[in-house]
Design a protein around this motif. Structure first.
Motif, PDB file in Angstrom:
ATOM      1  N   CYS A   1       0.950  -1.214   0.057  1.00  0.00           N
ATOM      2  CA  CYS A   1      -0.107   0.015  -0.010  1.00  0.00           C
ATOM      3  C   CYS A   1       0.827   1.367   0.073  1.00  0.00           C
ATOM      4  CB  CYS A   1      -0.817   0.049   1.211  1.00  0.00           C
ATOM      5  SG  CYS A   1      -2.149  -1.223   1.086  1.00  0.00           S
ATOM      6  N   SER A   2       1.996   1.410   0.706  1.00  0.00           N
ATOM      7  CA  SER A   2       2.744   2.540   0.903  1.00  0.00           C
ATOM      8  C   SER A   2       3.956   2.622  -0.377  1.00  0.00           C
ATOM      9  CB  SER A   2       3.377   2.503   2.195  1.00  0.00           C
ATOM     10  OG  SER A   2       4.524   1.246   2.273  1.00  0.00           O
ATOM     11  N   SER A   3       4.151   1.625  -0.899  1.00  0.00           N
ATOM     12  CA  SER A   3       5.405   1.377  -1.798  1.00  0.00           C
ATOM     13  C   SER A   3       5.013   1.201  -3.374  1.00  0.00           C
ATOM     14  CB  SER A   3       6.362   0.711  -1.309  1.00  0.00           C
ATOM     15  OG  SER A   3       6.927   1.303   0.149  1.00  0.00           O
TER      16      SER A   3
ATOM     17  N   SER B   1       9.961   8.750  -0.274  1.00  0.00           N
ATOM     18  CA  SER B   1      10.171   8.449   0.984  1.00  0.00           C
ATOM     19  C   SER B   1       9.061   9.276   2.001  1.00  0.00           C
ATOM     20  CB  SER B   1      11.341   8.834   1.716  1.00  0.00           C
ATOM     21  OG  SER B   1      11.916   9.990   1.760  1.00  0.00           O
ATOM     22  N   TRP B   2       8.664  10.629   1.576  1.00  0.00           N
ATOM     23  CA  TRP B   2       7.480  11.243   2.169  1.00  0.00           C
ATOM     24  C   TRP B   2       6.343  10.619   2.127  1.00  0.00           C
ATOM     25  CZ3 TRP B   2       3.056  13.703   1.155  1.00  0.00           C
ATOM     26  CH2 TRP B   2       2.792  14.733   2.056  1.00  0.00           C
TER      27      TRP B   2
ATOM     28  N   ALA C   1       2.081   7.251   4.202  1.00  0.00           N
ATOM     29  CA  ALA C   1       1.232   6.180   4.180  1.00  0.00           C
ATOM     30  C   ALA C   1       1.297   5.050   5.230  1.00  0.00           C
ATOM     31  CB  ALA C   1       1.327   5.596   2.555  1.00  0.00           C
ATOM     32  N   LEU C   2       2.346   4.797   5.749  1.00  0.00           N
ATOM     33  CA  LEU C   2       2.696   3.786   6.609  1.00  0.00           C
ATOM     34  C   LEU C   2       1.993   4.163   8.047  1.00  0.00           C
ATOM     35  CD1 LEU C   2       6.332   2.398   5.989  1.00  0.00           C
ATOM     36  CD2 LEU C   2       4.024   0.992   5.864  1.00  0.00           C
ATOM     37  N   ASN C   3       2.074   5.615   8.448  1.00  0.00           N
ATOM     38  CA  ASN C   3       1.660   6.248   9.372  1.00  0.00           C
ATOM     39  C   ASN C   3       0.075   5.971   9.585  1.00  0.00           C
ATOM     40  OD1 ASN C   3       4.209   7.013  10.741  1.00  0.00           O
ATOM     41  ND2 ASN C   3       4.018   9.150   9.760  1.00  0.00           N
TER      42      ASN C   3
ATOM     43  N   ALA D   1      11.612  -0.545   3.208  1.00  0.00           N
ATOM     44  CA  ALA D   1      11.370   0.213   1.951  1.00  0.00           C
ATOM     45  C   ALA D   1      12.693   1.096   1.514  1.00  0.00           C
ATOM     46  CB  ALA D   1      10.139   0.996   2.012  1.00  0.00           C
ATOM     47  N   MET D   2      13.128   1.613   2.499  1.00  0.00           N
ATOM     48  CA  MET D   2      14.276   2.484   2.403  1.00  0.00           C
ATOM     49  C   MET D   2      15.350   1.937   1.794  1.00  0.00           C
ATOM     50  SD  MET D   2      13.210   5.531   2.740  1.00  0.00           S
ATOM     51  CE  MET D   2      11.510   5.006   2.085  1.00  0.00           C
TER      52      MET D   2
END
Length: 303
Positions: free
Chosen positions: A186-188, A206-207, A212-214, A240-241
């Motif tokens: 979902c975030s990436s 990354s922003w 999205a993860l928060n 992810a990073m």
């Protein structure tokens, strides 16, 4: 030897069929056009520009799974319910390995099968169609297999995959591991689907990933989860990073390119659904979700 069925075999399901057929009795059930092409030409797997072609047992007839001991459900999440009903019709006692993105399929499976029969998997393997008889592997970080009832059968299934060189381990908490992939997707992966980015660590990417993860974690805090959602959030962000794929074709993006229905309702759309249930704002996930829905409608990315 246990017979293995790959049900609704698309690019990923065929990847598993290609690997497993060397040592096991495997049948792939797929769409007629795919089955006909592979019967005629064999199945070709492309890995790092190396092509290997094999003949595999493939059919469009769902009755072919009736004598399988293990069935991998390889369909998209939106088809899970109907396909699980079909499996139930033809083989109600089979062990079911679910490899879908998201966290929906297992909930449906529990309505139809005993928990001892359900083996959820978190799969970080990517495969896409080049044509109806050719698939390309673009990601291979292995898979994690779990069970819903502490069944020792998971160890037997794991050994089957290991025996053909598939990277696999048994999860000590499959709910956590399924959520980990769900949160990463979902975030990436949705971001990759929309932008083709490979660089999640860059400032703009990354922003989005972090926010999205928060949001997903804020939703998860309202659920009765068996793991620490805050710790998992940090783990997914770190993953992810450090994610450095040579090539990445997230499935939602591939479906958009082909003008096909995507799984977005079961990914970011499911985050939005849960957020609405708990009256939580998730603007980043909702924006990602609605952008995919618009592109699905306009077919702007269709090739």
């Amino acid at each position: 030897m246990e017979k293995i069925g790959i049900f609704c075999a698309g690019a990923l399901g065929l990847w598993f069929g290609f690997k497993l057929q060397d040592r096991y009795d495997v049948v792939c059930v797929s769409k007629k056009r795919i089955a006909d092409a592979i019967k005629s030409k064999g199945l070709t797997l492309l890995v790092d520009k190396k092509r290997t072609t094999k003949n595999i047992n493939i059919t469009e007839n769902p009755e072919a799974i009736s004598d399988c001991k293990i069935i991998m459900l390889a369909s998209k999440s939106f088809d899970s319910k109907e396909n699980l009903k079909t499996i139930k019709k033809y083989n109600p006692k089979a062990n079911i390995v679910t490899i879908q993105n998201g966290i929906y399929t297992e909930e449906v499976a529990k309505e139809l099968f005993d928990k001892n029969q359900i083996f959820p998997a978190s799969v970080m393997i990517g495969s896409k169609f080049i044509d109806n008889s050719t698939i390309e592997e673009f990601l291979n970080e292995g898979m994690i297999l779990g069970n819903l009832n502490n069944s020792s059968k998971a160890e037997d299934i794991t050994e089957i995959f290991k025996s053909v060189g598939i990277k696999i381990k048994i999860s000590d908490n499959i709910e956590r591991d399924k959520w980990k992939k769900f949160m990463f997707y979902c975030s990436s992966a949705t971001l990759n689907s929309l932008t083709a980015t490979l660089s999640l660590y860059e400032k703009d990417e990354s922003w989005i990933v972090k926010r999205a993860l928060n949001e997903i974690a804020s939703v998860g805090r309202n659920l009765k989860l068996s793991f620490d959602i805050e710790k998992l959030k940090e783990d997914v962000f770190k993953y992810a990073m450090n994610f450095r794929p040579r090539q990445w074709n997230a499935s939602v993006g591939e479906d958009l390119k082909r003008g096909k229905k995507t799984e977005i309702d079961y990914l970011n759309g499911y985050v939005v659904e849960l957020a609405n249930r708990f009256d939580i704002d998730v603007p980043v996930n909702e924006t990602l979700y609605r952008l995919v829905k618009i592109l699905q409608k306009t077919e702007r990315l269709k090739i």
